[in-house]
Design a protein around this motif. Structure first.
Motif, PDB file in Angstrom:
ATOM      1  N   GLU B 840      79.394  -5.425  67.029  1.00 41.80           N
ATOM      2  CA  GLU B 840      79.935  -6.652  66.413  1.00 41.80           C
ATOM      3  C   GLU B 840      79.710  -6.623  64.910  1.00 41.80           C
ATOM      4  N   ILE B 841      78.510  -6.163  64.522  1.00 38.85           N
ATOM      5  CA  ILE B 841      78.184  -6.131  63.087  1.00 38.85           C
ATOM      6  C   ILE B 841      79.060  -5.102  62.371  1.00 38.85           C
ATOM      7  N   HIS B 842      79.377  -4.018  63.045  1.00 36.80           N
ATOM      8  CA  HIS B 842      80.149  -2.956  62.392  1.00 36.80           C
ATOM      9  C   HIS B 842      81.651  -3.139  62.511  1.00 36.80           C
ATOM     10  N   ARG B 843      82.083  -4.237  63.080  1.00 39.88           N
ATOM     11  CA  ARG B 843      83.526  -4.531  63.043  1.00 39.88           C
ATOM     12  C   ARG B 843      83.890  -4.992  61.646  1.00 39.88           C
ATOM     13  N   GLY B 844      85.180  -4.944  61.324  1.00 38.63           N
ATOM     14  CA  GLY B 844      85.622  -5.401  60.004  1.00 38.63           C
ATOM     15  C   GLY B 844      85.413  -6.901  59.854  1.00 38.63           C
TER      16      GLY B 844
END
Lengths: 231, 852
Positions: B840-844
């Motif tokens: 989730e954190i590494h999504r845009g």
């Protein structure tokens, strides 16, 4: 001849301790084959009016008649059937179901009704909207304008008596917006489609035959009665 | 719902691959696990039944009657599959002091279903032939030569005059029946010990015994039979029907039932979680369907149809995988581990399993539909308020905000996450303790492999058995316990002990002396070296022991129920409330007086073996209350000089390949070799005959516990995974905002990593002390029960508690296992719990913010 008549509509929302009068005694009638635009500032009650007129929301008081049928007293199943058969919707966010192709999205209302769609008419609509080549695409594979055109085809496929559009150009660029509006006009002229469109843009509203202006839940002007809406 | 909608729903499922597969996997696993457990259970039961049938015969009940009509009626009962008839015609004296035996005739069915097997020869075919049970033959003073003349004095009642008559008859020994005592409890199953042709015996029947094989394996059949034959029915306690024969012992707290309940509940929870999540994700789609004209019923039907597809596919795949997987598992156990087990699938049980899982699945689907229709609950802090709070702090992001329940997650979800993690870890801890316990019990029974004297007739024990047994290839070592009898035991404080009074009361002994047994061991024998000496190494002076000056004494614990009756340790059902009594008057250094045929001997107590210290059950079985273990020399003296050596216990350690753990097959090969060496002893089986059943139970129990542990760990992972996905889905928008405000991803990762570790590690670290405290409490309760009449005082202060209760409990805790299991669990669970956050954190940022 009026296809939709609303009388003394009132809708109050409770926001914490404050009561907001979204609709405050609105009466309006929509003529058959007309292209009506509802405009107003944010929070003026235009989307609520559209929802109440289309039977998506129930007013706190007042009545809505679609033809001879009063919407306010209808049970869920009858209301659902009415929406399937007589009402079409187009939204700002398109709301196509992502796991189904354009073709399948268009047919969903027919499947719900367990009847066969008029294939020629659907083909005609798709070609009119320049979507025939893209009918087997999933929504995620289409541009915003294409998605909106697909949503319009879905709304029109069952030949609704009235088409409600809630800011249909809100997510589109100028070119696509122009195409959608031209389409509405074309539909109105060619097949006499009744269209009620909500927008906050006066330029877009001017493409309609009639402009209803809302403020604080009341109609402040209606071009059917006056010549100009003072927005 | 019409066909088009059904097709559309199906297409939707196929296109939502990830969530559909997750749902399908969980449903399939539920069916798989439940069916596997049930099939394994019925396979183990069936295996045990077959083994029992092989050892004890196929009969379930024996009807005693002297009425031909009753006999006929019993045979005609529909539940009776086959029956064998034994007629008791007369009694005959066995030796001088051994009492009377009975002689009769039997048909071939009785020999077959009653497992009345011959060790040698054949059953009487011609006139004047007789077959005699092996131990009876020994007691009568005959050897095992077939064709020899056997003189029997028949006592019977004259049919006309009703007078008691005696008649001396001479038969020819045609066969030797295997030793009954191997299989049947003396005094309970009194079959005739000699058989002859009916024509050779007095006509008047004393009794008819009908051995009945009941075809239908349900408890009602036994009750029906009992109602029908009101008098004289006994049940084969070794077959399907229990000793009482009257009721089926079904407990809802049985391992399997608990496991099934846990499985079904966990499945329902996970399915609810997954299905709700998929429905939540598609909420907009459903709203759209409502707008374009779907009524509520149609939506419900579509969702239920989806559920139906999941159920149908998982039912098929799960059932097939469950049955096939268990078949191969059973095959693997049989072929690779050489453990005797048959595959048995009980249709009724499978039906119940499928029904339980189906109910769980539909319950979860139903709840998901209800949750969806109820709509979203309002969050107690709005997104706007959160944003304004962040802005007020000049866009500074503090980890406290994420960790705080209000900011990090929905409060319900946070609480649910902490509680579920704690429960999962609790379950893992408890089941690990159970596995340790079961594994200990199982190991307690398993090693080493040995063959014992139980199968040898009495006269063989007087021969040089150890030397001859040792000559058999495969037998590594032979140990003996020489027998001295009868022995009286006295010591100074004897009359004072509560335990002696209890012992006398329970065993029915009277007088000033206590009757016991003295068992002699030889130098260098493993039995002494490994077991006896080990237990008393602190105090025993070895030379004094071999000189016959010191002895070891075995002081068991007597168990009594609430009424004061003795309770067998292996009794089923074991009473809920019982007392344990220990002898405390005998201490190391005390002098005891032993009186045998050879005279009186005063010996010093060199060491005490407590029952719970005697780790190997077979040694414990050879012992009884106050058993004295002494040097063989002392036993010879007590028996009187010049008497030949007799053995109470002879065992051969079987160790062909250098380890003491042999497969049943290897064991059986060696047994046959031993048998070859002792042709007169008949078929030599080992002393495991009775223990086999216990071993199977223990294996099933341990296997069940290990299986339960595996299932619970997997379920915990699944629950945590689902929980993590739900939590991660809830932080998407906020993470997007925070990233847009300039918080680096690394910092966000760190915060959520810590949150994950805090929950998981916190649960483990809090469960371990709780578990130790709970186990300490149970240990304290046990000590309290143990201390009755023993002067035991509960600990008075914290130091006492630590010393007497907590530390011993900690010593017994399986720390190694716990560390290993928790480490494995933690590694996986941290990965699966943190991974959704990371994703989730590494999504845009836009993707995060676009989330509905």
């Amino acid at each position: 001849m009026a296809v939709l008549r609303a009388k003394e509509l009132t809708k109050i929302y409770q926001a914490g301790k404050v009561s907001v009068h979204a609709l405050n005694g609105i009466s309006v009638s929509i003529g058959k084959g007309s292209f009506t635009a509802v405009i107003g500032k944010s929070g003026s009650g235009k989307t609520t009016l559209l929802n109440v007129l289309s039977g998506l929301e129930i007013p706190d008081s007042g009545t809505v008649h679609l033809g001879a049928v009063e919407l306010t007293g209808l049970k869920d199943r009858k209301m659902a059937a009415l929406r399937r058969k007589k009402i079409g919707f187009v939204f700002q966010k398109f709301y196509l179901i992502p796991e189904f192709t354009v073709w399948e999205n268009i047919f969903i209302p027919f499947y719900l009704d367990d009847k066969n769609p008029d294939m020629d008419y659907v083909e005609f609509l798709l070609k009119e909207m320049h979507m025939w080549e893209r009918k087997d695409f999933f929504p995620g594979e289409l541009s915003g304008g294409e998605q909106q055109r697909a949503a319009i085809v879905r709304a029109l496929a069952n030949r609704p008596e009235i088409l409600f559009a809630d800011e249909p150009t809100g997510n589109l660029d100028v070119k696509n917006s122009e195409e959608v509006l031209a389409l509405f006009q074309k539909l109105q002229r060619q097949i006499g489609q009744t269209v009620v469109m909500v927008t906050h843009d006066l330029d877009i509203a001017r493409r309609a035959d009639r402009i209803i202006c809302l403020e604080d839940g009341k109609i402040v002007s209606d071009t059917e009665e006056e010549n100009e809406c003072e927005s | 719902m019409n066909a088009n909608l059904r097709r559309l729903t199906r297409k939707g499922l196929l296109r939502r691959k990830k969530s559909s597969l997750a749902m399908l996997a969980v449903c399939t696993l539920s069916f798989f696990f439940v069916l596997s457990i049930l099939i394994l259970q019925s396979s183990l039961t069936e295996t045990e039944l077959r083994q029992r049938e092989r050892a004890y015969g196929a009969w379930e009940a024996a009807v005693f009657t002297d009425d031909a009509q009753t006999e006929k009626a019993v045979v005609q009962q529909p539940m009776v599959e086959r029956s064998g008839k034994i007629e008791v015609r007369a009694t005959y004296p066995i030796g001088n002091m051994e009492g009377n035996g009975t002689i009769g005739a039997m048909d071939s069915q009785a020999a077959e279903i009653g497992k009345l097997e011959l060790a040698e020869g054949h059953l009487p075919k011609r006139r004047n032939e007789i077959a005699v049970e092996m131990s009876t033959l020994t007691k009568m003073g005959y050897d095992y030569t077939l064709g020899q003349k056997i003189s029997v004095c028949l006592n019977y009642q004259d049919p006309i005059s009703k007078e008691e008559k005696s008649e001396q008859r001479v038969f020819i020994l045609s066969g030797i029946l295997k030793d009954y005592s191997m299989y049947w409890m003396e005094g309970r199953y009194d079959w005739p010990t000699a058989f002859a042709k009916g024509e050779d015996l007095p006509k008047e029947q004393k009794e008819r015994i009908l051995l009945v094989d009941i075809s239908e394996k349900y408890y009602g059949a036994v009750t029906d039979l009992e109602a029908f034959c009101k008098d004289g029915t006994i049940y084969n306690e070794n077959t399907y029907y229990e000793l009482s024969g009257k009721e089926q012992k079904v407990s809802i707290l049985e391992d399997t039932n608990v496991l099934l309940a846990v499985l079904c509940a966990a499945s329902a929870l996970i399915i609810l979680q997954i299905f709700s999540a998929t429905l939540r994700r598609r909420e907009v789609g459903y709203r759209m369907l409502r707008v374009i004209g779907a009524d509520k019923r149609q939506l419900q039907e579509m969702i239920l149809w989806e559920g139906g597809i999941f159920w149908g596919i998982s039912f098929l795949t799960g059932s097939i995988l469950g049955v096939a997987g268990t078949y191969f598992l059973v095959w693997g156990i049989r072929e690779r581990l050489h453990f005797e087990i048959v595959f048995a699938a009980e249709p009724g049980q499978i039906f119940i399993g499928i029904l339980s899982v189906s109910v769980s699945i539909w319950l979860a689907i139903g709840c998901s539909v209800m949750r969806m229709q109820r709509g979203k609950r309002p969050e107690n802090i709005s997104e706007q308020k959160r944003l304004s709070m962040i802005r007020k702090r000049q866009h500074r992001f503090r980890k406290k905000e994420v960790w705080s329940r209000e900011h990090a997650l929905h409060p319900y979800l946070w609480t649910f996450s902490v509680v579920s993690t704690f429960l999962c870890v609790c379950m893992i801890y408890s089941v690990t303790a159970v596995v340790k316990n079961r594994a200990d019990s199982y190991g307690y029974q398993w090693t080493p492999d040995y063959i014992g004297r139980g199968i040898l007739p009495e006269h063989m024990l007087r021969e040089e058995i150890p030397t001859r047994m040792k000559a058999v290839q495969g037998v590594k070592e032979v140990n003996t316990l020489q027998k001295a009898y009868p022995i009286s035991l006295t010591w100074e404080e004897m009359e004072e002990t509560q335990y002696v009074k209890l012992h006398r009361n329970l065993r029915g002994q009277e007088g000033q002396r206590l009757e016991t047994q003295v068992l002699g061991v030889e130098r260098g024998e493993k039995l002494f070296q490994k077991y006896a000496k080990e237990q008393a190494k602190k105090t025993l002076k070895e030379e004094a022991f071999w000189n016959g000056e010191e002895i070891l004494i075995y002081l068991p614990v007597i168990l009594t129920d609430r009424e004061g009756n003795a309770v067998d340790r292996w009794e089923e059902p074991f009473p809920l409330f019982y007392q344990e009594h220990r002898e405390t008057k005998i201490r190391e250094g005390d002098t005891l007086t032993l009186t045998g045929a050879g005279g009186e001997k005063s010996v010093r107590v060199g060491g005490i073996i407590r029952e719970f210290q005697a780790r190997d059950a077979y040694v414990a079985e050879a012992f009884s209350e106050y058993t004295v273990i002494a040097a063989g020399k002392l036993v010879q003296e007590l028996n009187g000089m010049g008497k030949e050596k007799t053995y109470s216990y002879v065992e051969g350690f079987v160790d062909r390949y250098g380890d003491t753990h042999l497969t049943d097959r290897e064991m059986s090969v060696i047994m046959k070799e031993v048998e070859k060496e002792f042709p007169k002893a008949g078929t030599i089986t080992n002393e495991r005959i009775r223990r086999e059943q216990l071993r199977k139970d223990l294996f099933a129990s341990m296997f069940g516990a290990v299986f339960l542990l595996v299932v619970i760990v997997i379920l915990s992972w699944l629950i945590q995974w689902q929980m993590a996905r739900a939590k991660a889905a809830g932080i998407g928008k906020k993470v997007g905002i925070l990233k847009a405000l300039g918080i680096p991803k690394r910092r966000l990762c760190r915060v959520y990593w810590k949150e994950t570790m805090k929950i998981q590690l916190g649960a483990i670290l809090s469960v371990i002390p709780c578990g130790v405290l709970l186990q300490s409490f149970l240990y304290w309760k046990r000590l309290e029960g143990l201390a009755w009449g023993d002067g035991w005082q509960p600990p008075q202060d914290l130091y006492g508690w630590m010393e007497q209760i907590i530390f011993p409990t900690m010593q017994r805790t399986a720390w190694g296992w716990l560390a290993l299991i928790f480490l494995g669990y933690l590694l996986v669970v941290v990965y699966i719990s943190y991974r959704p956050y990371w994703k989730e954190i590494h999504r845009g940022v836009i993707e995060n913010l676009r989330e509905e």
